[in-house]
Design a protein around this motif. Sequence first.
Motif, PDB file in Angstrom:
ATOM      1  N   ASP A  56       0.825  -1.212   0.000  1.00  0.00           N
ATOM      2  CA  ASP A  56       0.000   0.000   0.000  1.00  0.00           C
ATOM      3  C   ASP A  56       0.859   1.262   0.000  1.00  0.00           C
ATOM      4  OD1 ASP A  56      -2.175  -1.658   0.022  1.00  0.00           O
ATOM      5  OD2 ASP A  56      -2.727  -1.286   2.115  1.00  0.00           O
ATOM      6  N   VAL A  57       1.962   1.226   0.743  1.00  0.00           N
ATOM      7  CA  VAL A  57       2.851   2.395   0.802  1.00  0.00           C
ATOM      8  C   VAL A  57       3.511   2.623  -0.553  1.00  0.00           C
ATOM      9  CG1 VAL A  57       5.062   3.180   1.724  1.00  0.00           C
ATOM     10  CG2 VAL A  57       3.282   2.394   3.276  1.00  0.00           C
ATOM     11  N   LEU A  58       3.971   1.552  -1.187  1.00  0.00           N
ATOM     12  CA  LEU A  58       4.594   1.688  -2.501  1.00  0.00           C
ATOM     13  C   LEU A  58       3.606   2.232  -3.526  1.00  0.00           C
ATOM     14  CD1 LEU A  58       6.697  -1.605  -2.628  1.00  0.00           C
ATOM     15  CD2 LEU A  58       7.566   0.732  -2.432  1.00  0.00           C
ATOM     16  N   PHE A  59       2.360   1.817  -3.419  1.00  0.00           N
ATOM     17  CA  PHE A  59       1.336   2.307  -4.349  1.00  0.00           C
ATOM     18  C   PHE A  59       0.998   3.769  -4.054  1.00  0.00           C
ATOM     19  CE2 PHE A  59      -3.093   3.005  -5.614  1.00  0.00           C
ATOM     20  CZ  PHE A  59      -3.040   2.626  -6.943  1.00  0.00           C
ATOM     21  N   LYS A  60       0.901   4.110  -2.783  1.00  0.00           N
ATOM     22  CA  LYS A  60       0.515   5.474  -2.410  1.00  0.00           C
ATOM     23  C   LYS A  60       1.585   6.486  -2.786  1.00  0.00           C
ATOM     24  CE  LYS A  60      -1.053   8.241   1.532  1.00  0.00           C
ATOM     25  NZ  LYS A  60      -1.445   8.218   2.974  1.00  0.00           N
ATOM     26  N   TYR A  61       2.852   6.117  -2.618  1.00  0.00           N
ATOM     27  CA  TYR A  61       3.949   7.061  -2.871  1.00  0.00           C
ATOM     28  C   TYR A  61       4.670   6.734  -4.180  1.00  0.00           C
ATOM     29  CZ  TYR A  61       3.244   8.564   1.939  1.00  0.00           C
ATOM     30  OH  TYR A  61       2.700   9.047   3.114  1.00  0.00           O
ATOM     31  N   ARG A  62       3.993   6.129  -5.127  1.00  0.00           N
ATOM     32  CA  ARG A  62       4.610   5.812  -6.409  1.00  0.00           C
ATOM     33  C   ARG A  62       4.954   7.103  -7.141  1.00  0.00           C
ATOM     34  NH1 ARG A  62      -0.737   5.458  -6.635  1.00  0.00           N
ATOM     35  NH2 ARG A  62      -1.890   6.234  -8.448  1.00  0.00           N
ATOM     36  N   ARG A  63       5.996   7.063  -7.941  1.00  0.00           N
ATOM     37  CA  ARG A  63       6.428   8.251  -8.670  1.00  0.00           C
ATOM     38  C   ARG A  63       5.413   8.604  -9.760  1.00  0.00           C
ATOM     39  NH1 ARG A  63      10.079  11.194  -6.229  1.00  0.00           N
ATOM     40  NH2 ARG A  63      10.748  11.985  -8.256  1.00  0.00           N
ATOM     41  N   SER A  64       5.012   9.852  -9.800  1.00  0.00           N
ATOM     42  CA  SER A  64       4.084  10.320 -10.826  1.00  0.00           C
ATOM     43  C   SER A  64       4.205  11.835 -10.937  1.00  0.00           C
ATOM     44  CB  SER A  64       2.640   9.923 -10.472  1.00  0.00           C
ATOM     45  OG  SER A  64       2.223  10.611  -9.303  1.00  0.00           O
ATOM     46  N   ASP A  65       3.517  12.393 -11.918  1.00  0.00           N
ATOM     47  CA  ASP A  65       3.567  13.848 -12.092  1.00  0.00           C
ATOM     48  C   ASP A  65       2.903  14.554 -10.912  1.00  0.00           C
ATOM     49  OD1 ASP A  65       4.813  13.462 -14.495  1.00  0.00           O
ATOM     50  OD2 ASP A  65       2.954  13.567 -15.679  1.00  0.00           O
ATOM     51  N   GLN A  66       1.919  13.892 -10.293  1.00  0.00           N
ATOM     52  CA  GLN A  66       1.214  14.521  -9.176  1.00  0.00           C
ATOM     53  C   GLN A  66       1.994  14.401  -7.866  1.00  0.00           C
ATOM     54  OE1 GLN A  66      -0.376  12.261 -11.256  1.00  0.00           O
ATOM     55  NE2 GLN A  66      -1.215  13.916 -12.520  1.00  0.00           N
ATOM     56  N   LEU A  68       5.535  14.641  -6.024  1.00  0.00           N
ATOM     57  CA  LEU A  68       6.875  15.201  -6.186  1.00  0.00           C
ATOM     58  C   LEU A  68       7.797  14.853  -5.023  1.00  0.00           C
ATOM     59  CD1 LEU A  68       5.878  18.751  -7.491  1.00  0.00           C
ATOM     60  CD2 LEU A  68       6.441  16.699  -8.829  1.00  0.00           C
ATOM     61  N   GLY A  69       7.349  13.994  -4.125  1.00  0.00           N
ATOM     62  CA  GLY A  69       8.181  13.617  -2.988  1.00  0.00           C
ATOM     63  C   GLY A  69       9.278  12.644  -3.387  1.00  0.00           C
ATOM     64  N   LYS A  70      10.097  12.283  -2.410  1.00  0.00           N
ATOM     65  CA  LYS A  70      11.197  11.351  -2.653  1.00  0.00           C
ATOM     66  C   LYS A  70      10.652   9.930  -2.785  1.00  0.00           C
ATOM     67  CE  LYS A  70      14.984  11.951  -0.371  1.00  0.00           C
ATOM     68  NZ  LYS A  70      15.966  12.081   0.728  1.00  0.00           N
ATOM     69  N   ASN A 165       3.712   5.808   8.272  1.00  0.00           N
ATOM     70  CA  ASN A 165       4.251   7.007   8.921  1.00  0.00           C
ATOM     71  C   ASN A 165       5.750   7.153   8.663  1.00  0.00           C
ATOM     72  OD1 ASN A 165       1.752   7.645   9.965  1.00  0.00           O
ATOM     73  ND2 ASN A 165       2.154   6.800  11.991  1.00  0.00           N
ATOM     74  N   LYS A 166       6.482   6.040   8.729  1.00  0.00           N
ATOM     75  CA  LYS A 166       7.935   6.111   8.514  1.00  0.00           C
ATOM     76  C   LYS A 166       8.248   6.369   7.035  1.00  0.00           C
ATOM     77  CE  LYS A 166       8.363   5.444  12.793  1.00  0.00           C
ATOM     78  NZ  LYS A 166       6.887   5.493  13.010  1.00  0.00           N
ATOM     79  N   ALA A 167       7.450   5.793   6.141  1.00  0.00           N
ATOM     80  CA  ALA A 167       7.649   6.056   4.717  1.00  0.00           C
ATOM     81  C   ALA A 167       7.377   7.526   4.398  1.00  0.00           C
ATOM     82  CB  ALA A 167       6.740   5.151   3.889  1.00  0.00           C
ATOM     83  N   PHE A 168       6.386   8.100   5.073  1.00  0.00           N
ATOM     84  CA  PHE A 168       6.072   9.519   4.860  1.00  0.00           C
ATOM     85  C   PHE A 168       7.260  10.401   5.256  1.00  0.00           C
ATOM     86  CE2 PHE A 168       4.552  13.535   6.689  1.00  0.00           C
ATOM     87  CZ  PHE A 168       3.917  14.089   5.591  1.00  0.00           C
ATOM     88  N   ALA A 171       9.719  10.221   2.565  1.00  0.00           N
ATOM     89  CA  ALA A 171       9.254  10.762   1.280  1.00  0.00           C
ATOM     90  C   ALA A 171       9.235  12.278   1.253  1.00  0.00           C
ATOM     91  CB  ALA A 171       7.860  10.220   0.969  1.00  0.00           C
ATOM     92  N   VAL A 172       9.030  12.894   2.425  1.00  0.00           N
ATOM     93  CA  VAL A 172       8.959  14.355   2.468  1.00  0.00           C
ATOM     94  C   VAL A 172      10.348  14.939   2.194  1.00  0.00           C
ATOM     95  CG1 VAL A 172       8.539  16.357   3.927  1.00  0.00           C
ATOM     96  CG2 VAL A 172       7.024  14.372   4.062  1.00  0.00           C
ATOM     97  N   PRO A 173      10.486  15.775   1.179  1.00  0.00           N
ATOM     98  CA  PRO A 173      11.791  16.361   0.863  1.00  0.00           C
ATOM     99  C   PRO A 173      12.351  17.160   2.048  1.00  0.00           C
ATOM    100  CG  PRO A 173      10.251  16.702  -0.938  1.00  0.00           C
ATOM    101  CD  PRO A 173       9.448  16.173   0.219  1.00  0.00           C
ATOM    102  N   GLY A 174      13.626  16.952   2.338  1.00  0.00           N
ATOM    103  CA  GLY A 174      14.285  17.702   3.399  1.00  0.00           C
ATOM    104  C   GLY A 174      14.339  16.992   4.732  1.00  0.00           C
ATOM    105  N   THR A 175      13.483  15.978   4.961  1.00  0.00           N
ATOM    106  CA  THR A 175      13.514  15.271   6.243  1.00  0.00           C
ATOM    107  C   THR A 175      14.788  14.445   6.365  1.00  0.00           C
ATOM    108  OG1 THR A 175      11.107  15.141   6.274  1.00  0.00           O
ATOM    109  CG2 THR A 175      12.288  13.665   7.749  1.00  0.00           C
ATOM    110  N   VAL A 176      15.108  13.719   5.323  1.00  0.00           N
ATOM    111  CA  VAL A 176      16.350  12.943   5.272  1.00  0.00           C
ATOM    112  C   VAL A 176      17.362  13.737   4.459  1.00  0.00           C
ATOM    113  CG1 VAL A 176      17.404  10.772   4.534  1.00  0.00           C
ATOM    114  CG2 VAL A 176      15.067  10.789   5.415  1.00  0.00           C
ATOM    115  N   PRO A 177      18.613  13.901   4.939  1.00  0.00           N
ATOM    116  CA  PRO A 177      19.631  14.650   4.187  1.00  0.00           C
ATOM    117  C   PRO A 177      19.779  14.135   2.765  1.00  0.00           C
ATOM    118  CG  PRO A 177      20.408  14.167   6.401  1.00  0.00           C
ATOM    119  CD  PRO A 177      19.108  13.436   6.236  1.00  0.00           C
ATOM    120  N   VAL A 178      20.137  15.039   1.877  1.00  0.00           N
ATOM    121  CA  VAL A 178      20.215  14.707   0.450  1.00  0.00           C
ATOM    122  C   VAL A 178      21.167  13.549   0.198  1.00  0.00           C
ATOM    123  CG1 VAL A 178      20.820  15.584  -1.832  1.00  0.00           C
ATOM    124  CG2 VAL A 178      19.639  17.071  -0.191  1.00  0.00           C
ATOM    125  N   ARG A 179      22.307  13.542   0.873  1.00  0.00           N
ATOM    126  CA  ARG A 179      23.302  12.492   0.645  1.00  0.00           C
ATOM    127  C   ARG A 179      22.922  11.168   1.305  1.00  0.00           C
ATOM    128  NH1 ARG A 179      28.122  14.271  -1.439  1.00  0.00           N
ATOM    129  NH2 ARG A 179      28.398  16.521  -1.546  1.00  0.00           N
TER     130      ARG A 179
END
Length: 272
Positions: A56-66, A68-70, A165-168, A171-179
């Motif tokens: 469910d998490v992979l489906f919810k946060y799948r990459r798409s135009d809508q 823009l998260g990680k 919750n952990k996947a969120f 996924a949110v840009p900036g929560t985990v360092p870029v590197r």
Amino acid sequence: MPRLRLLVLCLVASCGGCGLHLPEMQEPYQASKEEKLDENAIVNRIKCELHKSVQDVLFKYRRSDQYLGKSVEWLTGWGAAVTLKITADEKSAINPGFSIPAFPHAERLSVAGGIQASADATRAETIGMTYRFDDLLAEGWIEECDRSGPIIVTSDLKIGQFIENKAFLAAVPGTVPVRQKVFDAFSYQATFVITYGGGITPTYKFVDVTANPDAPFLNGSRTRTHDITITIGEATGKRTYANKLSPRAEAQNYVETLSQAIASANRSRLSR
């Protein structure tokens, strides 16, 4: 006094074997064959919730135009170490009391006394499993997990909420360092406690002696505890019959399992 002495000896003898046996793992209202069926249902419920949660998490946060998260596709290379500990604890106690006149034919002055005896038996079984998420996902899409079985199975274990919750966070840009690709590991604990109890106080009236005038004569209790520890981390090595997580996740799983074992022991000690 001979009658009183005989009464006390009989009461102690009647509880000679009270509670001095290992408890059954199944509930009091179940047949012995239900133990393995319940255990199988619990293990499969945990496995199913892990599978469905990741899918469910992979489906919810799948990459798409809508979206823009990680990406959270890293989950497919992760796995979960699961520890399930089932504990059955039974306690029984006998507390016979008596009241006799302080003097022959005394009506207002009496002497009361009693004795106490108790027994406590505990049985625990622990299961450890490690699942690779890519193996679970290869089993196909899951709509719902089967909820038929014991109380712990009919309940929502909240594993999906935990993983989402952990996947969120990742996924949110900036929560985990870029590197940094993602977190090292995260853990989840849940405890289900089912308790039964009861007592009985028969009262006997002899010529000058009243047995069990107030205190409970015989009482008992049974507690069944399910402790679940789940540590999620990167799966390492090739697929084998004994899957492993990264050293960081394995170490965290060890600490979490140990802490839950200590908490379980403290609960049992305080309930005595």
